[in-house]
Scaffold this active site. Structure first.
Site, PDB file in Angstrom:
ATOM      1  N   ASP A   1       0.846  -1.197   0.000  1.00  0.00           N
ATOM      2  CA  ASP A   1       0.000   0.000   0.000  1.00  0.00           C
ATOM      3  C   ASP A   1       0.878   1.244   0.000  1.00  0.00           C
ATOM      4  O   ASP A   1       0.986   1.965   1.009  1.00  0.00           O
ATOM      5  CB  ASP A   1      -0.971  -0.040   1.192  1.00  0.00           C
ATOM      6  CG  ASP A   1      -2.008  -1.132   1.012  1.00  0.00           C
ATOM      7  OD1 ASP A   1      -2.355  -1.450  -0.151  1.00  0.00           O
ATOM      8  OD2 ASP A   1      -2.461  -1.700   2.020  1.00  0.00           O
TER       9      ASP A   1
ATOM     10  N   LYS B   1       0.724  -7.961  -2.708  1.00  0.00           N
ATOM     11  CA  LYS B   1      -0.652  -7.536  -3.001  1.00  0.00           C
ATOM     12  C   LYS B   1      -0.652  -6.104  -3.520  1.00  0.00           C
ATOM     13  O   LYS B   1      -0.116  -5.199  -2.882  1.00  0.00           O
ATOM     14  CB  LYS B   1      -1.514  -7.631  -1.736  1.00  0.00           C
ATOM     15  CG  LYS B   1      -2.976  -7.283  -1.991  1.00  0.00           C
ATOM     16  CD  LYS B   1      -3.836  -7.591  -0.784  1.00  0.00           C
ATOM     17  CE  LYS B   1      -3.908  -6.466   0.216  1.00  0.00           C
ATOM     18  NZ  LYS B   1      -4.528  -5.234  -0.285  1.00  0.00           N
TER      19      LYS B   1
ATOM     20  N   ASP C   1      -5.758  -6.788  -5.668  1.00  0.00           N
ATOM     21  CA  ASP C   1      -6.863  -6.607  -4.713  1.00  0.00           C
ATOM     22  C   ASP C   1      -7.742  -5.435  -5.156  1.00  0.00           C
ATOM     23  O   ASP C   1      -7.734  -4.371  -4.555  1.00  0.00           O
ATOM     24  CB  ASP C   1      -6.261  -6.352  -3.318  1.00  0.00           C
ATOM     25  CG  ASP C   1      -7.294  -6.387  -2.212  1.00  0.00           C
ATOM     26  OD1 ASP C   1      -8.406  -6.909  -2.437  1.00  0.00           O
ATOM     27  OD2 ASP C   1      -6.974  -5.897  -1.108  1.00  0.00           O
TER      28      ASP C   1
ATOM     29  N   LYS D   1     -11.060  -5.565  -5.380  1.00  0.00           N
ATOM     30  CA  LYS D   1     -12.365  -5.616  -4.691  1.00  0.00           C
ATOM     31  C   LYS D   1     -13.484  -5.162  -5.616  1.00  0.00           C
ATOM     32  O   LYS D   1     -14.214  -4.205  -5.343  1.00  0.00           O
ATOM     33  CB  LYS D   1     -12.341  -4.776  -3.412  1.00  0.00           C
ATOM     34  CG  LYS D   1     -11.328  -5.254  -2.386  1.00  0.00           C
ATOM     35  CD  LYS D   1     -11.575  -4.608  -1.031  1.00  0.00           C
ATOM     36  CE  LYS D   1     -10.601  -5.075   0.012  1.00  0.00           C
ATOM     37  NZ  LYS D   1      -9.241  -4.565  -0.163  1.00  0.00           N
TER      38      LYS D   1
ATOM     39  N   ASP E   1     -19.716  -4.276  -9.013  1.00  0.00           N
ATOM     40  CA  ASP E   1     -20.393  -3.510 -10.061  1.00  0.00           C
ATOM     41  C   ASP E   1     -21.450  -4.425 -10.661  1.00  0.00           C
ATOM     42  O   ASP E   1     -21.686  -5.528 -10.161  1.00  0.00           O
ATOM     43  CB  ASP E   1     -19.347  -3.057 -11.104  1.00  0.00           C
ATOM     44  CG  ASP E   1     -19.735  -1.731 -11.764  1.00  0.00           C
ATOM     45  OD1 ASP E   1     -20.922  -1.595 -12.161  1.00  0.00           O
ATOM     46  OD2 ASP E   1     -18.868  -0.863 -11.895  1.00  0.00           O
TER      47      ASP E   1
ATOM     48  N   THR F   1     -12.120  -6.341   7.182  1.00  0.00           N
ATOM     49  CA  THR F   1     -11.605  -6.511   8.548  1.00  0.00           C
ATOM     50  C   THR F   1     -11.557  -5.180   9.311  1.00  0.00           C
ATOM     51  O   THR F   1     -11.349  -5.165  10.516  1.00  0.00           O
ATOM     52  CB  THR F   1     -10.198  -7.143   8.539  1.00  0.00           C
ATOM     53  OG1 THR F   1      -9.420  -6.538   7.503  1.00  0.00           O
ATOM     54  CG2 THR F   1     -10.281  -8.637   8.287  1.00  0.00           C
TER      55      THR F   1
ATOM     56  N   ARG G   1      -1.849  -8.791  13.012  1.00  0.00           N
ATOM     57  CA  ARG G   1      -1.040  -7.913  13.856  1.00  0.00           C
ATOM     58  C   ARG G   1      -0.278  -8.734  14.894  1.00  0.00           C
ATOM     59  O   ARG G   1      -0.861  -9.651  15.495  1.00  0.00           O
ATOM     60  CB  ARG G   1      -1.940  -6.915  14.621  1.00  0.00           C
ATOM     61  CG  ARG G   1      -2.641  -5.865  13.723  1.00  0.00           C
ATOM     62  CD  ARG G   1      -1.641  -4.925  13.103  1.00  0.00           C
ATOM     63  NE  ARG G   1      -2.223  -3.878  12.279  1.00  0.00           N
ATOM     64  CZ  ARG G   1      -2.490  -3.977  10.979  1.00  0.00           C
ATOM     65  NH1 ARG G   1      -2.257  -5.108  10.347  1.00  0.00           N
ATOM     66  NH2 ARG G   1      -2.985  -2.952  10.309  1.00  0.00           N
TER      67      ARG G   1
ATOM     68  N   GLN H   1      -7.798  -1.337  11.478  1.00  0.00           N
ATOM     69  CA  GLN H   1      -8.328  -2.702  11.496  1.00  0.00           C
ATOM     70  C   GLN H   1      -9.065  -2.969  12.812  1.00  0.00           C
ATOM     71  O   GLN H   1      -8.649  -2.503  13.868  1.00  0.00           O
ATOM     72  CB  GLN H   1      -7.193  -3.723  11.341  1.00  0.00           C
ATOM     73  CG  GLN H   1      -6.438  -3.612  10.024  1.00  0.00           C
ATOM     74  CD  GLN H   1      -7.246  -4.152   8.831  1.00  0.00           C
ATOM     75  OE1 GLN H   1      -8.441  -4.419   8.953  1.00  0.00           O
ATOM     76  NE2 GLN H   1      -6.584  -4.295   7.707  1.00  0.00           N
TER      77      GLN H   1
ATOM     78  N   GLY I   1       0.251  -5.596   5.891  1.00  0.00           N
ATOM     79  CA  GLY I   1       0.828  -4.439   5.230  1.00  0.00           C
ATOM     80  C   GLY I   1       1.620  -3.586   6.190  1.00  0.00           C
ATOM     81  O   GLY I   1       2.835  -3.813   6.394  1.00  0.00           O
ATOM     82  N   ARG I   2       0.949  -2.625   6.816  1.00  0.00           N
ATOM     83  CA  ARG I   2       1.647  -1.636   7.631  1.00  0.00           C
ATOM     84  C   ARG I   2       2.543  -2.197   8.734  1.00  0.00           C
ATOM     85  O   ARG I   2       3.584  -1.586   9.015  1.00  0.00           O
ATOM     86  CB  ARG I   2       0.628  -0.617   8.187  1.00  0.00           C
ATOM     87  CG  ARG I   2       0.085   0.280   7.093  1.00  0.00           C
ATOM     88  CD  ARG I   2      -1.193   0.969   7.507  1.00  0.00           C
ATOM     89  NE  ARG I   2      -2.293   0.009   7.615  1.00  0.00           N
ATOM     90  CZ  ARG I   2      -3.542   0.336   7.923  1.00  0.00           C
ATOM     91  NH1 ARG I   2      -3.853   1.605   8.171  1.00  0.00           N
ATOM     92  NH2 ARG I   2      -4.483  -0.580   7.985  1.00  0.00           N
TER      93      ARG I   2
HETATM   94  O1  C5P Z   1      -1.764  -2.482   6.617  1.00  0.00           O
HETATM   95  P1  C5P Z   1      -2.700  -3.627   6.856  1.00  0.00           P
HETATM   96  O2  C5P Z   1      -2.026  -4.870   7.355  1.00  0.00           O
HETATM   97  O3  C5P Z   1      -3.901  -3.228   7.687  1.00  0.00           O
HETATM   98  O4  C5P Z   1      -3.221  -3.982   5.386  1.00  0.00           O
HETATM   99  C1  C5P Z   1      -4.247  -4.908   5.141  1.00  0.00           C
HETATM  100  C2  C5P Z   1      -4.486  -4.973   3.664  1.00  0.00           C
HETATM  101  O5  C5P Z   1      -5.493  -5.920   3.389  1.00  0.00           O
HETATM  102  C3  C5P Z   1      -4.946  -3.661   3.030  1.00  0.00           C
HETATM  103  O6  C5P Z   1      -4.284  -3.548   1.784  1.00  0.00           O
HETATM  104  C4  C5P Z   1      -6.431  -3.835   2.810  1.00  0.00           C
HETATM  105  O7  C5P Z   1      -6.877  -3.191   1.632  1.00  0.00           O
HETATM  106  C5  C5P Z   1      -6.561  -5.347   2.657  1.00  0.00           C
HETATM  107  N1  C5P Z   1      -7.845  -5.922   3.072  1.00  0.00           N
HETATM  108  C6  C5P Z   1      -8.331  -5.803   4.347  1.00  0.00           C
HETATM  109  N2  C5P Z   1      -9.546  -6.375   4.694  1.00  0.00           N
HETATM  110  C7  C5P Z   1     -10.219  -7.079   3.791  1.00  0.00           C
HETATM  111  C8  C5P Z   1      -9.717  -7.235   2.500  1.00  0.00           C
HETATM  112  C9  C5P Z   1      -8.499  -6.642   2.182  1.00  0.00           C
HETATM  113  O8  C5P Z   1      -7.686  -5.180   5.195  1.00  0.00           O
HETATM  114  N3  C5P Z   1     -11.336  -7.687   4.129  1.00  0.00           N
END
Ligand code: C5P
Length: 239
Positions: A14, A36, A63, A65, A68, A119, A180, A189, A209-210
């Site tokens: 991201d 991703k 991703d 998502k 439509d 999430t 986490r 989250q 991600g983060r």
């Molecule tokens: O940074 P973090 O670990 O929160 O990133 C989670 C990633 O997963 C983000 O890119 C978010 O768009 C994706 N995601 C999510 N929940 C979902 C589907 C995808 O957090 N249900």
């Protein structure tokens, strides 16, 4: 023998530029076999970035998502088919007709993943948009739509895995964001789990991600997460 930690870890790239994305993909390649690409990066850099990340050796989860009308989603899946991504996401809340259209348009080597409830959402989020079902029920309801329509995998919190396995069986891949390490920052989250908890619950893939990409040292952060996954894979493998 279960898949290795590296095969199960998906890094959410991201970030806003191709240079940052490629640098992260190369740095994190020893720890994660999957990268991703989400809406931020795809919007900024476009389809070429998918090829560039593939060239680093990673598998790509695109991703997008999708949500439509069935025809638009199906035609978009066809466009993605030319990009050499290995996973693509759509929102199961688009309904059965949309999901069936997507499945019919997808090539065999593209794993279509159905997003249930994000999430970052909780029961208040659902109530705000007029959904009175509790989160778990809504996750299972959407997953059942996906399973009935031939989806390849489900995206949900690891907290929902036991209910999901009961509802849709063992064959669908379960992909879990909201990962986490214990005590670390949750950001936006809400339905989080640790890497070990997610693996023990039966997740096939962990998305994070983060916790890695925004860490002062992404390599140290990635190593910690991989070690936690490995310990747990080893333990569940012996069971
Ligand atoms: O940074 P973090 O670990 O929160 O990133 C989670 C990633 O997963 C983000 O890119 C978010 O768009 C994706 N995601 C999510 N929940 C979902 C589907 C995808 O957090 N249900």
């Amino acid at each position: 023998m279960k898949a290795s930690a590296r095969d199960r870890l998906i890094i959410a790239l991201d970030v806003g530029t191709r240079a940052e994305a490629i640098s992260l993909a190369l740095t994190l390649a020893p720890f994660a076999g999957w990268m991703k690409i989400g809406l931020q990066l795809f919007t900024a850099e476009g389809p070429d970035l998918v090829r560039a990340i593939r060239e680093t050796g990673a598998n790509v989860f695109l991703d997008l998502k999708l949500y439509d009308i069935p025809n638009t989603v199906a035609r978009t899946v066809e466009s993605v088919a030319g990009l050499d991504a290995q996973m693509l996401s759509l929102h199961l809340s688009g309904g059965g007709e949309m999901v069936r259209a997507a499945v019919a348009a997808a090539p065999e080597d593209l794993l279509l993943l159905g997003v249930t409830v994000l999430t970052s959402a909780n029961s208040e989020t659902l109530r705000e948009v007029g959904m009175l079902e509790d989160v778990l029920r809504q996750v299972v309801r959407l997953a059942e739509i996906g399973a009935d329509c031939g989806i390849g995998g489900i995206v949900a919190s690891a907290r929902e895995i036991a209910a999901l396995r009961k509802a849709v069986g063992e064959s669908l891949k379960l992909v879990t964001p909201g990962i986490r390490l214990r005590g670390s920052e949750e950001h936006d989250q809400k339905r989080i789990m640790t890497p070990a908890e997610a693996i023990a619950a039966g997740a096939d893939y962990l998305v994070t991600g983060r916790p890695i990409t925004a860490a002062p040292d992404p390599i140290i952060a990635a190593r910690k997460i991989v070690e936690e996954i490995e310990t747990c894979v080893f333990r569940t493998d012996r069971d």
